[in-house]
Design an enzyme around this catalytic site. Structure first.
Site, short mmCIF file in Angstrom:
data_model
loop_
_atom_site.label_atom_id
_atom_site.label_comp_id
_atom_site.label_asym_id
_atom_site.label_seq_id
_atom_site.Cartn_x
_atom_site.Cartn_y
_atom_site.Cartn_z
N ALA A 134 0.66 -1.08 -0.03
CA ALA A 134 0.12 0.01 -0.07
C ALA A 134 0.86 1.18 0.07
O ALA A 134 0.45 2.47 -0.25
CB ALA A 134 -0.95 -0.06 1.32
N ASP A 161 2.08 -9.55 -9.54
CA ASP A 161 2.23 -9.96 -10.92
C ASP A 161 1.45 -8.89 -11.96
O ASP A 161 1.88 -8.72 -13.20
CB ASP A 161 1.40 -11.33 -11.15
CG ASP A 161 2.19 -12.37 -10.36
OD1 ASP A 161 3.36 -12.28 -10.17
OD2 ASP A 161 1.61 -13.06 -9.92
#
Length: 297
Positions: A215, A245
Site C-alpha cells: 500500500a 504480478d
C-alpha cells in the site's frame, strides 16, 4: 504492438476466504472457496495482455481439467499459448488463504510446472521476437537461467520477479536487466532489513530494481540516478493475490512502450491498485482503459 514473452508457471489457485488466517495447529471456518486460474507466469501474461501488449506464454500445464481451463483463460485474455505445452500428469496448483484485511498465505504445488526445466525447440525464437521477457521462480531455475541468457543474446530486456524468494545464481543476475522483488523478497535476497538499504544492495548485482512496498507504493533504484519513490493510490484492499504480478506485467508493457520511468511506475501502480479491489489473481486484473482512467503521473 508491443510484444511481451513470459516464461513461467501456470497454476490453478484454490482460494479460501476467512476472517482470520489460522495459526499452526488451529482450525478455522472459511466463508467461501473458489478455483481461479493463476500462477505467477500466467498472471503476468494476462496482466500484460490486458494492458495492451501482444503476449506469448512459455510453460506447461497438465492433461487434466485444470490444464484445459488454464489454457482457455489465457487465450480468452488474448495470450498466445502455442508455446504452452500439455504434459502427462496434474497441472500446478496454489493453495491460498485470504483474510479480511486482504492479506494472503500461499502453498504452491508445481505439478506440470516442474517439467519446465529447459527451453524447448522454438522457445528461444519466441523470446528473440519479444520486446521484453518476464520471468519468475515457480519453474525450475535452470529454465529461468536459460531464458534470461537467451534474452541477453538477442538484446531483449529481462524483467525478473524473484518469487518465491531464494538465492539467485550469478549467471541469472548477470542476465537480468530489471529485478522486481517485493519488500520481503528484497530483504531475503540481501539480508538488509530496511527496504532502501535492500534496494541499494541489489544494485551490486543488477543495474535496476523496483522494490514493491504494498500500500506504500514502490521504490525504484538504478546505478546512474537517485532513488525514486512512487506512492500507490489509496484503495480498500479486498484481495492482494496477484497484485505484484499485475504490477510486473503492466510495468513491462509501459517500459516496452518507452514511457518515462516515473510514468511507467505510476501506470503499473494504478493497475495494481485496481487488482487489489477485486477477488482473485487473474480474475482481478484490469484492462487498459481502466488503468488509463485511474493513472496519474
Amino acid at each position: 504492438m508491443t510484444h511481451i514473452a513470459v516464461l513461467g508457471s501456470a497454476n490453478m489457485d484454490l482460494v479460501t476466504y476467512v476472517a482470520k488466517a489460522p495459526q499452526r495447529g488451529e482450525t478455522v471456518t472459511g466463508r467461501e472457496f473458489r478455483t481461479i486460474p493463476g500462477g505467477k507466469g500466467a498472471n503476468q501474461a494476462i496482466a500484460a495482455a490486458r494492458a495492451g501488449a501482444t503476449v506469448s506464454m512459455i510453460g506447461a500445464v497438465g492433461n487434466d481439467a485444470f490444464g484445459a481451463r488454464l489454457r482457455e483463460t489465457l487465450e480468452h485474455s488474448g495470450v498466445d499459448t502455442d508455446s504452452l505445452r500439455t504434459v502427462e500428469g496434474p497441472s500446478g496448483t496454489a493453495h491460498i488463504v485470504v483474510d479480511d484485511e486482504g492479506g494472503n498465505s500461499i502453498v504452491v504445488v508445481p505439478g506440470a510446472n516442474g517439467t519446465v526445466d529447459h527451453l524447448s525447440p522454438g522457445d528461444e525464437g519466441v523470446i528473440a521476437s519479444a520486446d521484453a521477457l518476464l520471468l519468475q521462480l515457480e519453474i525450475p531455475l535452470a529454465a529461468v537461467v536459460a531464458g534470461a541468457e537467451a534474452a541477453r543474446r538477442h538484446g531483449v530486456r529481462t524483467i525478473l520477479t524473484p518469487a518465491p524468494a531464494r538465492p539467485l545464481p550469478p549467471e541469472l543476475l548477470a542476465a537480468t536487466d530489471l529485478l522486481v522483488p517485493n519488500e520481503y523478497e528484497a530483504i531475503t535476497l540481501t539480508g538488509r532489513p530496511d527496504p532502501r538499504e535492500a534496494a541499494a544492495a541489489l544494485l551490486e548485482a543488477v543495474p535496476c530494481a523496483v522494490v514493491t512496498l504494498g500500500a506504500t507504493g514502490c521504490l525504484y533504484v538504478t546505478r546512474d540516478a537517485e532513488p525514486l519513490v512512487v506512492p500507490a493510490p489509496r484503495v480498500r484492499a479486498v484481495d492482494s493475490t496477484g497484485a505484484g504480478d499485475t504490477f510486473a506485467g503492466t510495468l513491462a508493457v509501459a517500459l516496452a512502450e518507452e514511457k518515462p520511468v516515473r510514468e511507467a511506475l505510476c501506470w503499473a501502480a494504478a493497475a495494481a491498485s485496481l487488482s487489489v479491489e477485486r477477488a482473485g489473481a487473474s480474475a482481478s486484473m484490469p484492462y487498459r482503459p481502466e488503468i488509463d482512467a485511474r493513472f496519474t503521473s
